[in-house]
Design a protein around this motif. Sequence first.
Motif, PDB file in Angstrom:
ATOM      1  N   ILE A   1      25.144  61.997  44.982  1.00 39.63           N
ATOM      2  CA  ILE A   1      25.143  60.854  44.070  1.00 39.63           C
ATOM      3  C   ILE A   1      26.464  60.802  43.307  1.00 39.63           C
ATOM      4  N   HIS A   2      26.939  61.958  42.894  1.00 36.54           N
ATOM      5  CA  HIS A   2      28.206  62.015  42.162  1.00 36.54           C
ATOM      6  C   HIS A   2      29.351  61.498  43.038  1.00 36.54           C
ATOM      7  N   LEU A   3      29.406  61.930  44.295  1.00 39.19           N
ATOM      8  CA  LEU A   3      30.449  61.482  45.212  1.00 39.19           C
ATOM      9  C   LEU A   3      30.288  59.999  45.547  1.00 39.19           C
ATOM     10  N   ALA A   4      29.059  59.533  45.691  1.00 42.31           N
ATOM     11  CA  ALA A   4      28.825  58.109  45.956  1.00 42.31           C
ATOM     12  C   ALA A   4      29.297  57.258  44.779  1.00 42.31           C
ATOM     13  N   CYS A   5      29.071  57.720  43.564  1.00 43.47           N
ATOM     14  CA  CYS A   5      29.544  56.991  42.381  1.00 43.47           C
ATOM     15  C   CYS A   5      31.059  56.955  42.336  1.00 43.47           C
ATOM     16  N   LEU A   6      31.683  58.078  42.604  1.00 43.64           N
ATOM     17  CA  LEU A   6      33.142  58.151  42.585  1.00 43.64           C
ATOM     18  C   LEU A   6      33.755  57.241  43.646  1.00 43.64           C
ATOM     19  N   LEU A   7      33.254  57.331  44.866  1.00 38.94           N
ATOM     20  CA  LEU A   7      33.798  56.506  45.943  1.00 38.94           C
ATOM     21  C   LEU A   7      33.455  55.031  45.764  1.00 38.94           C
ATOM     22  N   GLY A   8      32.289  54.749  45.195  1.00 36.78           N
ATOM     23  CA  GLY A   8      31.923  53.359  44.931  1.00 36.78           C
ATOM     24  C   GLY A   8      32.846  52.722  43.909  1.00 36.78           C
ATOM     25  N   ALA A   9      33.163  53.459  42.864  1.00 39.76           N
ATOM     26  CA  ALA A   9      34.102  52.943  41.862  1.00 39.76           C
ATOM     27  C   ALA A   9      35.503  52.795  42.457  1.00 39.76           C
ATOM     28  N   LEU A  10      35.884  53.717  43.329  1.00 43.19           N
ATOM     29  CA  LEU A  10      37.180  53.625  44.006  1.00 43.19           C
ATOM     30  C   LEU A  10      37.234  52.394  44.909  1.00 43.19           C
ATOM     31  N   CYS A  11      36.158  52.122  45.624  1.00 45.73           N
ATOM     32  CA  CYS A  11      36.095  50.930  46.483  1.00 45.73           C
ATOM     33  C   CYS A  11      36.230  49.657  45.650  1.00 45.73           C
ATOM     34  N   ALA A  12      35.516  49.603  44.550  1.00 48.59           N
ATOM     35  CA  ALA A  12      35.550  48.405  43.707  1.00 48.59           C
ATOM     36  C   ALA A  12      36.940  48.160  43.147  1.00 48.59           C
ATOM     37  N   THR A  13      37.556  49.197  42.611  1.00 46.03           N
ATOM     38  CA  THR A  13      38.889  49.015  42.032  1.00 46.03           C
ATOM     39  C   THR A  13      39.941  48.782  43.107  1.00 46.03           C
ATOM     40  N   GLY A  14      39.761  49.400  44.273  1.00 43.31           N
ATOM     41  CA  GLY A  14      40.702  49.175  45.371  1.00 43.31           C
ATOM     42  C   GLY A  14      40.668  47.744  45.866  1.00 43.31           C
ATOM     43  N   PHE A  15      39.477  47.197  46.017  1.00 47.16           N
ATOM     44  CA  PHE A  15      39.351  45.814  46.476  1.00 47.16           C
ATOM     45  C   PHE A  15      39.899  44.855  45.427  1.00 47.16           C
ATOM     46  N   LEU A  16      39.650  45.147  44.173  1.00 47.90           N
ATOM     47  CA  LEU A  16      40.186  44.320  43.095  1.00 47.90           C
ATOM     48  C   LEU A  16      41.718  44.383  43.077  1.00 47.90           C
ATOM     49  N   LEU A  17      42.260  45.554  43.301  1.00 48.76           N
ATOM     50  CA  LEU A  17      43.717  45.717  43.343  1.00 48.76           C
ATOM     51  C   LEU A  17      44.330  44.940  44.512  1.00 48.76           C
ATOM     52  N   VAL A  18      43.676  44.969  45.661  1.00 47.31           N
ATOM     53  CA  VAL A  18      44.151  44.193  46.813  1.00 47.31           C
ATOM     54  C   VAL A  18      44.120  42.701  46.486  1.00 47.31           C
TER      55      VAL A  18
ATOM     56  N   VAL B   1      44.429  41.351  43.518  1.00 45.09           N
ATOM     57  CA  VAL B   1      45.516  41.077  42.569  1.00 45.09           C
ATOM     58  C   VAL B   1      46.857  41.008  43.297  1.00 45.09           C
ATOM     59  N   VAL B   2      47.093  41.914  44.234  1.00 41.72           N
ATOM     60  CA  VAL B   2      48.348  41.890  45.000  1.00 41.72           C
ATOM     61  C   VAL B   2      48.452  40.604  45.807  1.00 41.72           C
ATOM     62  N   GLN B   3      47.375  40.213  46.467  1.00 44.55           N
ATOM     63  CA  GLN B   3      47.380  38.957  47.240  1.00 44.55           C
ATOM     64  C   GLN B   3      47.585  37.756  46.325  1.00 44.55           C
ATOM     65  N   TRP B   4      47.014  37.794  45.153  1.00 46.30           N
ATOM     66  CA  TRP B   4      47.196  36.722  44.175  1.00 46.30           C
ATOM     67  C   TRP B   4      48.670  36.600  43.804  1.00 46.30           C
ATOM     68  N   GLN B   5      49.333  37.733  43.590  1.00 46.28           N
ATOM     69  CA  GLN B   5      50.747  37.711  43.229  1.00 46.28           C
ATOM     70  C   GLN B   5      51.625  37.282  44.400  1.00 46.28           C
ATOM     71  N   VAL B   6      51.283  37.709  45.602  1.00 46.06           N
ATOM     72  CA  VAL B   6      52.073  37.364  46.785  1.00 46.06           C
ATOM     73  C   VAL B   6      51.935  35.883  47.118  1.00 46.06           C
ATOM     74  N   GLU B   7      50.725  35.388  47.097  1.00 48.64           N
ATOM     75  CA  GLU B   7      50.456  34.006  47.499  1.00 48.64           C
ATOM     76  C   GLU B   7      50.543  33.010  46.344  1.00 48.64           C
ATOM     77  N   SER B   8      50.592  33.481  45.123  1.00 51.05           N
ATOM     78  CA  SER B   8      50.586  32.631  43.918  1.00 51.05           C
ATOM     79  C   SER B   8      49.383  31.688  43.886  1.00 51.05           C
ATOM     80  N   ASP B   9      48.239  32.232  44.305  1.00 52.31           N
ATOM     81  CA  ASP B   9      47.005  31.461  44.350  1.00 52.31           C
ATOM     82  C   ASP B   9      45.899  32.299  43.717  1.00 52.31           C
ATOM     83  N   SER B  10      45.337  31.809  42.628  1.00 55.08           N
ATOM     84  CA  SER B  10      44.333  32.587  41.894  1.00 55.08           C
ATOM     85  C   SER B  10      42.995  32.691  42.623  1.00 55.08           C
TER      86      SER B  10
END
Length: 123
Positions: A11-28, A30-39
């Motif tokens: 459960i501890h590892l699932a929580c850690l990796l789940g939070a990593l997945c969420a922030t990683g997808f959000l970061l991607v 944000v990068v696409q938003w900056q590259v494409e200039s489309d919110s």
Amino acid sequence: MRPRAKDTPEIHLACLLGALCATGFLLVGVVQWQVESDSSWIRFPALVAVLELLVVAGLATGVRQARPAGLAVFALGALAHLLTVLGQGPVWLRVVAALLSALHVFVVVLLNTKPAREHFGGR
């Protein structure tokens, strides 16, 4: 005595990796938003990140319904990333989507282990 979420490594590892997945997808997003200039690039990743972080919070606190919700949310997240991998786009985006998809699948596997099922009162 039933172990708490902190005492179950799966459960501890699932929580850690789940939070990593969420922030990683959000970061991607944000990068696409900056590259494409489309919110519009940030809307779907933000929605998915909120859902995944809610599930992670439920898993960490030991909410019984968090496991089935986590199975559904992370399985759908893996499928969404696979669509990105199979679609057209920059190579870096497809590679990151493949890694995020694999992490989502691994979280689903962790939530299906016997200790995780027993922790949340399943069979």
